[in-house]
Every structure is written in C-alpha cells, then in structure tokens.
Write an enzyme that holds these catalytic residues in place. Structure first.
Site, mmCIF file in Angstrom:
data_model
loop_
_atom_site.group_PDB
_atom_site.id
_atom_site.type_symbol
_atom_site.label_atom_id
_atom_site.label_comp_id
_atom_site.label_asym_id
_atom_site.label_seq_id
_atom_site.Cartn_x
_atom_site.Cartn_y
_atom_site.Cartn_z
ATOM 1 C CG ASP A 1 33.502 35.190 25.161
ATOM 2 O OD1 ASP A 1 33.782 35.456 23.842
ATOM 3 O OD2 ASP A 1 32.316 35.696 25.740
ATOM 4 N NE ARG B 1 28.360 33.501 25.854
ATOM 5 C CZ ARG B 1 28.650 32.858 27.184
ATOM 6 N NH1 ARG B 1 28.074 31.633 27.301
ATOM 7 N NH2 ARG B 1 29.755 33.485 27.673
ATOM 8 C CD GLU C 1 29.876 37.075 26.471
ATOM 9 O OE1 GLU C 1 30.475 37.688 27.279
ATOM 10 O OE2 GLU C 1 28.921 35.785 26.492
ATOM 11 C CD1 TRP D 1 38.051 39.557 32.032
ATOM 12 C CD2 TRP D 1 38.755 38.606 34.072
ATOM 13 N NE1 TRP D 1 37.287 38.117 32.352
ATOM 14 C CE2 TRP D 1 37.565 37.542 33.400
ATOM 15 C CE3 TRP D 1 39.123 38.053 35.331
ATOM 16 C CZ2 TRP D 1 37.174 36.306 33.855
ATOM 17 C CZ3 TRP D 1 38.452 37.001 35.900
ATOM 18 C CH2 TRP D 1 37.753 36.070 35.140
ATOM 19 C CD GLU E 1 30.632 30.542 29.749
ATOM 20 O OE1 GLU E 1 29.770 30.285 29.055
ATOM 21 O OE2 GLU E 1 30.870 31.791 30.274
ATOM 22 C CG HIS F 1 33.987 30.187 27.509
ATOM 23 N ND1 HIS F 1 33.094 30.328 26.462
ATOM 24 C CD2 HIS F 1 34.317 30.896 28.146
ATOM 25 C CE1 HIS F 1 32.693 31.484 27.035
ATOM 26 N NE2 HIS F 1 33.528 31.891 27.897
HETATM 27 C C1 RAM Z 1 31.739 35.860 30.090
HETATM 28 C C2 RAM Z 1 32.603 35.748 29.098
HETATM 29 C C3 RAM Z 1 34.091 35.533 29.544
HETATM 30 C C4 RAM Z 1 34.337 35.750 30.792
HETATM 31 C C5 RAM Z 1 33.326 36.952 31.349
HETATM 32 C C6 RAM Z 1 33.565 37.421 32.623
HETATM 33 O O1 RAM Z 1 30.384 36.622 29.420
HETATM 34 O O2 RAM Z 1 32.141 34.461 28.427
HETATM 35 O O3 RAM Z 1 34.508 33.966 29.410
HETATM 36 O O4 RAM Z 1 35.538 36.352 30.849
HETATM 37 O O5 RAM Z 1 32.163 36.825 31.222
#
Ligand code: RAM
Length: 879
Positions: A474, A478, A480, A541, A753, A774
């Site tokens: 993603d 960070r 993630e 998803w 994002e 993103h």
């Molecule tokens: C965030 C991510 C991603 C997304 C989800 C639902 O944490 O960065 O982009 O798909 O949430």
C-alpha cells in the site's frame, strides 16, 4: 476533405521475419527456475505488413548442444506461453531453446538465437542444507543486531560450474571470498513464509578458486522476525530464530561434484549491523566489522557454532519474478536548512530506497539519517510515518580514509532526508539516494500535450516503483507496507501496462491462495499477519482473488494463472454467495468506497456510497469473471452456474438500487460508476438515464472527483461508456481539490493516499491515513493508456488490440507505447486545428502476429482492422 488511409512500411525493416531469443515463463533471468515444463514465448520482428504466424518450430538442446527435441513445423499462430514441447526437466537441468517461424504469407524466419534456462532444485529431496541459526545470545530483541555466519571450505581442483541455492528465515546477504553474491536487495523477499519460502540460484563459478575458500552471510530479522504492521504491530510473526539455508554445489572439470551446505559446522558472531528494522532503519558500527571475515584463513576460533534448526524443504520455491534490486540513484536537487538549523537534502522525487553516504571523520563518530516524504514548516514531517522511525545510523571506523555505507536490511519511503552530525562540510556527492524495488522490465509509456497530466502519469509510475517492493504494498514509508488486496485489485491494470509484473504478481497470488485456504477467506492483506482485526471478507479487497488473475490473463495472455488461481477464485465467490441474502451482500464488515473525499480525516471508511451497493456490485462482477474463467478452462457446469449467479446478483442489484428509469437509490459518482462500468443496468434506457445522472453529479461537484478507492478507477470509463468524454476530461484535468491534478499542482511526485494528503494551505492532513505514496488513486493511468491515447487489449495478451483514442480536454496530442507479449505496439495521435476545422492524425504500430481493431474518431474510408505494421490515418476529426 477525406484522406484515404496510408500504409507506411519502414523499408529497412522489410524482408523476412526475425525471431528474438525465446523467453521462459515470465522470467527475466531464467537461472534456477521452478518450472519443469516452462512455457515459451517469442517475439517476431517482421517488416512484412500484416504478418501473421502460421507455424512454429522449436528445438531444445542440452548443454553440449545436442538437440533433444525438434518439434518440426507445428501449425499454430501461438507465440505466447506456448506449452513446453520437450521432456519434463528435473533439478539442475540446463536447456537451450530456439525457435523458427513461418508466416501465412509464405515467409520463413531463420532460427532465433538460443536462449538458455536452468532449473533450480525442483523437489524437496534435492535439498541437503539445514537451517543454520545463530545462537540466541547473538540475536537480541527483534530488529536488533544482524549476526554473521561463516565457514571455510576447500576446492580441490578446476571448477566447471558452481551454484549457490540460498534462502533464509530472515533477510540475508551472502559473500564468497569477500565478494558479494548477486545484487539482490532484501532477499529472500516476503512470501507467506509458513507456506512458501523463495530461494535464489546464483552462478558462483567465478567466485571460487582452487584451494582455500570461505562463504559468509549476514542475517537480519526482516519480515520473518522483525516488527510488522500497524497499531504497534507484531514481532516474531514467523519465528523467533533467524537462520540461513544455503547449498553450494560445485561441479569439477573432471565431472565429480561436491556440496557445501549450512549445518552445525558454520560459525557465528556479531557483526557491524547493531540494529536492523524494516520500519525503524539500520544502525551500523564500522568498527565492529571483522576484517576478512568472509575470506579464507580468517580465524573464527572464538565464534560460536550455529544451531541446526528444523525446516521444511517442501516449502522452498523458486522465484517466478525478478528480485528487489537497486534500480537507480538520485543526487540531491537542493540542500535546505530547516527551522532549527538542521540540514535537509531534497532528492526531488519521492521513492522507496535508502541513502548511500561517503564520509570521513573520527573513529566512533555517528552520522544519522532521518527520512520523510514531505516537509511541514520547513522541517521533516514525521507524523505520517506513524510508528516507523526511518532512522539510519552509521558509526565511523575512522581510519583516515573515506568510508562508504548504505544500509542493507531496511528501506524507506522518502523524498527528503535530514543529515544529523555530519563530520565537517557536507559536499555534493557525499550523499545519494538509491532507489530499490522489484526489478521488473519497464513495458509501457504514455505522454500527451498537457504537462500536468504527464506529471500525473509520472507520479503513478513512481508510486508503482515505490510500492512494488517484492510484494505489491500500500505504501513504502509508514508502519504498514502490507500487501493490501484492494489496492492492487484496482491498480493491477495500470501496473500491467507500466511494467511486466506478471511473474511478481503470480507469486503474490500463490500466497493469496495459501493464506485464503488457511484463514478461510481472502484476508485484507497478503501475506496475512494477525493484528487487531480478524480476517473477514470485504468486497473489492477480497475480490482481488478473482480480478487480479483475470487482469494478468487479459494483459499477459496467461491462462495458467487462471488455472492456478481457479480454486481460490471459486472459494471467494462461493463464500460471498453464502453471505448474501437474496443476493445482496448486506451484512458484515466492509471498507466500502474507502477514502472518498467526503470521509472525515479520522474515519476513512465513512464514504458516501452505500457499502451494500459496493459489495453487491463487486459480487456480480466477480461472479461474471468467474463464469468467463470457467468457460476458458473448460469447466462448463461451473461456467453456467456462475453466469446464473452473476445475473441473479445483477437483478438483485437492480431491484434494490435502480429505479425502472435508471436512477440509483444512492446518488453518488461511485454508485453510478459501478452500475455503468460493471454493466449492472438493463437496456439502453437505464444506461442512458444513469449516464446523464452521472454527468449531472460530476457537474454538481464542479467537476471535482467524489470517489474513493472503488469508484476512482471506474468513473472515467463509466463516463466514456455513455459518450460523456467531455465530462471525463473535465474531471481528469481539474486542478482544484479534490482531483487527480490537485496533488500535481502541490508539487507531488507520487500519488497520494488521500485526495488531500497535503491540504491546500500546505499542512499535512491530520488523519492517520496520510501517505504520500499510495498507487490506488493512480489506477486512472489505465484510462490514459486505453482511452486518452487509445491503446487497449481486445484479446488476452494483446493478441488483438483495440485502438480507439478519444481526444479531448484541449489535448493536441497523446501517445502510448507498450511492449506487448507479441512485441512493441503504439498509438500516437495529433490534432491540428485550422479555420477549416480539426484534423486528426493517428499512427498505429501493430506487432507481428496481431491484429488491431480500429475505432478512430475521424472521417474517411477507414478499415475496421489492420494487421502488423505501422499505419497512419488522417482525416477530419469527428467525435
Ligand atoms: C490502509 C492501507 C490501504 C487500504 C486499507 C483499507 O491501512 O494503507 O491502502 O487498503 O487501509
């Protein structure tokens, strides 16, 4: 005035066809492949207009050049992923392949050059290496020191060839006799380690010498044992001991062979890397590097023996795509001084990667490097990194010479770097940024007359580079960097144009299936880590299980990926079907149209579009794709069953959400985009009405975007499908926030994002989801390729092309180029405006072996189809 279409054939390319060296599966470097019957593809260069293959011949030879298989002429037009015609290969087998083709026009090529491939270790029984683990006292807490492992070995005569098969629990780098093996970064990459662990095969023949030799490895925690995930994350996800699994096979000139494997004979010690974390960064104390540790003759008497841990060689798999590598470097474009006098380097481009420094100073002095994507008030903005320190530290050896360093077991998402405690003056050239990502072949390009759209496209490209870091992530910055399924589901079409990502995404899909089978649904990200949220089905998803394989089939002509994923595709659709009531998916958790502009900073899922509408629309879409897949694979009963399911869900969608005249119960851009693009409406009446309403909604929003992750990739296509190109262009070229070009006007160099990750006043959005890299909202690049430039696939793998450019938005030219599996294709158009009107000129390059369907908005006696060659058409523009 009407100009008849003209066919231009470049005279220098006329003559007989030529075949380029054949390719094996999706491999860039076919050493250590895992397929025992690798499919073959080849590209034909033909100057002959309209050239189509009629037959091919394949020869397969062994290393000595003896031809083992000669197919003779096979009457077939296929040249992409053609089944392996030879005997199945075993481990360590090397084969050369060459191809010759015959055209329908009677032409014949010479043999192509030979291409060589070699298999890796195809069965578990070929592995003799144990998992050599440094003793626990060398490890420390997760993300702590990276220990060294080594052993000496002897080479007793001239070597014909040597291969190193290697992987690790953790991240590894290997050296032989003081020289690094290969140039992989973050090896072995991230797979669902409990199910699949990738190994690599290296040709190390040139690194060995007769007599004494040594092999050494550095082992960091990485994804295996280091911290992963948001909200504090987790450590030790896959285990609490890192280990190296290495098997060096030496074949001597006299035909004998010998093996050196990881076992209890390896010795371990701590090394210069005192901490290494994917999120937090790396610390390296150069004073702790034992001189010559990976060379023979080093005294490792005080080192500790490795423990040999259990590992399952059946989990070891060969790669299907390229590894992560250093793919470029950037020099700083500016040296800035922050509000507290700090030194900040601006590399001019947001990337995933790390810094390489050249520094001289006193022993024991530490230089620190902190990374960030944006500045706020002139200082690094660290809040978007959440719980990732992104801080590297280098402690100097200080022996009077310049020292070069680049961290090896971490990667950061950054454009800016703060340099802390640099000894003396920082000179230009002392620090450069090293771009790191999966080393895919670049295949696609786009350009047009609007510099802002070009920058948007460039930003999409950089966001792909920033996030294709072994898995499709993603974001790169960070705490993630997870393989979020929804993000790649929407981005896969754009990605498949920009780079050859088929091998990489096939690997990720294998992990998706493995995780799906284990957790009982398609998890939100793959590989899956159990954090605070359970793995539960979520539309758009989870639909990645169906849509990503379908996109790969469409774009790369790979039916095998559909075959491999079929069980998982089915399991997903069946699971959702069981969750629905009267075919509406109206219960349970959903992300919905994640992060539409209306969602508040702290509630990214509170989007305007009804989650039930999104979920049901996706269910219909996946069921339809599954039905088509079943038909292609010859599962006729399934094909029928899922086609029925798709139409039942479609009907339920209409009953619940669509008025008879074609208005939707949910009055949003995303709802209309879904209904139109996914063909959920009935008859031209409903489509026409819905199209008009979508145009009204976009106009009501002042031609600003109002969609999130789900609606964004579809809205322009939906508008185009009802002929509202003008509205699509107004959305596309809008600069006010929220829009695709707003970030560009704010100086973005990657896709954000959120539509407003940076607010118009220059401050960073206060939400938690505020990445500046993103790719999801960049999915619109596919519209630029297919509709603005006009180059789209009309049959899997671009066996047929659809050339249908739709000029607009004041553009005077646009073009797209793509290395299709059949060879280079392109479409370029220019518009000339005179008092007499507008004249459109379109130049199309059609690869040999393919046909292009033309749908050009210009007047003239145009053919409906053209064959291989370069064709130019000119005529009065007729939108
Ligand atoms: C965030 C991510 C991603 C997304 C989800 C639902 O944490 O960065 O982009 O798909 O949430």
């Amino acid at each position: 005035m009407t100009t008849a279409p003209v066919l231009h054939v470049d005279p220098s390319r006329a003559g007989s066809p030529r075949v380029e060296p054949p390719r094996f599966e999706h491999h860039r470097e076919p050493l250590g492949i895992g397929e025992s019957a690798p499919r073959l593809s080849w590209t034909v260069l033909a100057g002959l207009p309209g050239w189509l293959q009629r037959a091919y011949e394949i020869e397969i030879a062994d290393e000595s050049g003896t031809v083992l298989t000669a197919t003779g002429a096979v009457e077939s037009e296929r040249s992409v992923l053609v089944p392996w015609p030879g005997a199945e290969l075993g481990s360590r087998e090397r084969r050369g392949v060459r191809v010759r083709v015959h055209g329908h026009d009677g032409s014949a090529s010479d043999w192509s050059p030979w291409s060589w491939a070699e298999t890796g270790l195809l069965e578990a029984a070929s592995w003799h290496a144990g998992a050599a683990a440094p003793p626990p006292e060398l490890l420390g807490a997760p993300d702590g020191p990276a220990p060294l492992l080594r052993r000496d070995f002897a080479v007793r005569g001239p070597v014909a060839s040597a291969r190193l098969y290697v992987t690790a629990h953790g991240l590894y780098e290997v050296e032989i006799n003081g020289t690094a093996v290969g140039d992989d970064v973050l090896a072995p990459g991230w797979t669902s380690y409990g199910h699949r662990l990738r190994y690599r095969t290296h040709d190390v023949t040139a690194l060995l010498r007769e007599g004494a030799n040594a092999v050494g490895a550095t082992l960091a925690d990485g994804w295996y044992r280091g911290r992963l995930g948001f909200l504090g994350g987790k450590t030790g996800v896959y285990g609490d001991r890192t280990a190296l699994v290495a098997q060096l096979e030496i074949t001597y000139a006299d035909g004998t062979a010998e093996r050196v494997v990881t076992d209890g004979g390896w010795r371990c010690a701590s090394g210069p890397v005192t901490a290494a974390s994917l999120y937090d960064g790396e610390a390296h104390d150069a004073r702790l590097l034992p001189d010559g540790w990976s060379s023979p003759g080093f005294d490792d008497g005080a080192w500790l023996p490795a423990d040999v841990l259990d590992h399952d060689p059946a989990l070891l798999v060969a790669p299907t795509g390229p590894p992560v590598r250093r793919t470029g470097t950037l020099a700083p474009v500016e040296v800035l001084t922050g509000p507290d006098g700090e030194t900040i380097l601006d590399f001019g481009q947001n990337i995933s990667g790390r810094l390489r420094i050249r520094v001289q100073g006193p022993a024991g002095h530490t230089v620190s490097l902190r990374h960030a994507e944006v500045l706020e008030g002139g200082a690094l903005s660290l809040r978007p990194l959440r719980d990732a320190a992104a801080l590297d530290r280098y402690t100097l050896r200080g022996d009077g010479s310049a020292e070069e360093w680049e961290p090896r077991f971490t990667v950061h998402g950054f454009r800016y770097a703060q340099v802390i405690d640099w000894p003396g003056e920082l000179e230009p050239g002392d620090v450069e940024a090293v771009v790191c990502h999966t080393d895919m072949r670049r295949t696609g390009a786009f350009t047009c007359s609007d510099p802002l759209l070009n920058r948007l496209h460039e930003n999409v490209l950089w966001s792909m580079r920033g996030n294709f870091v072994d898995i499709p992530t993603d974001c790169p910055q960070r705490d993630e960097r997870l393989g979020w399924t929804g993000d790649i589901q929407v981005f896969a079409p754009a990605a498949s144009f920009l780079y050859d990502c088929a091998g990489m995404l096939s690997s990720w899909l294998a992990d998706l299936s493995a995780e799906q089978a284990e957790v009982g649904t398609v998890p939100h990200y793959v590989p899956w880590i159990d954090l605070l949220f359970p793995a539960e089905p979520a539309a758009a998803w989870g639909d990645a299980a169906v849509i990503v394989p379908w996109v790969l089939h469409q774009r790369f002509g790979d039916l095998g990926v559909l075959r491999a994923q079929y069980a998982g595709m089915k399991a997903w659709v069946d699971q959702v079907a069981a969750l629905t009531r009267k075919n509406l998916w109206d219960e349970g958790f959903q992300f919905g149209d994640w992060l539409d502009p209306a969602s508040p900073p702290d509630q990214p899922g509170r989007s305007l579009t009804d989650h039930v509408l999104v979920a049901t629309a996706y269910h219909a879409w996946s069921a339809r794709i599954l039905a088509d897949t079943a038909r292609l694979l010859g599962h006729d009963e399934d094909a029928e069953r899922y086609a029925e399911l798709a139409s039942a869900v479609r009907a339920a969608f209409r009953d619940e959400f669509v008025t008879p005249s074609g208005r939707l119960a949910c009055d949003t851009q995303t709802a209309y985009a879904l209904a139109l693009h996914l063909d959920l409406l009935e008859g031209p009446g409903q489509r026409e009405r819905a199209g008009r309403r979508l145009v009204e909604l976009v106009a009501r929003d002042d031609h600003r975007i109002a969609t999130g992750f789900v609606g964004t990739p579809l809205v322009c296509d939906a508008l185009a499908s009802v002929g509202a190109h003008d509205t699509a262009y107004r959305l596309l070229t809008q600069r006010e926030c929220p829009s695709w070009l707003y970030p560009v006007t704010m100086g973005a160099t990657t896709v954000w994002e959120r539509w407003d990750s940076l607010l118009p006043d220059g401050s960073v959005n206060p939400g938690e989801m505020t990445s500046f890299n993103h790719y999801a909202l960049g999915a619109v690049a596919d519209f630029l390729h297919r509709t603005v430039a006009g180059l789209a696939p009309a049959a899997p793998g671009y066996r047929r092309l659809r050339v249908a450019p739709r000029p607009g938005g004041g553009l005077t030219h646009a073009s797209a180029e793509l290395h299709t599996p059949y060879g280079p294709a392109s479409v370029a158009w220019t518009m000339v405006r005179t008092v007499a009107g507008e004249t459109l000129t379109v130049t199309v390059t059609v690869p040999p072996g393919t046909v292009a369907e033309l749908d050009l908005p210009c007047e003239g006696d145009l053919p409906e189809e053209v064959g291989a060659g370069t064709h130019t058409f000119t005529g009065p523009y007729r939108p």
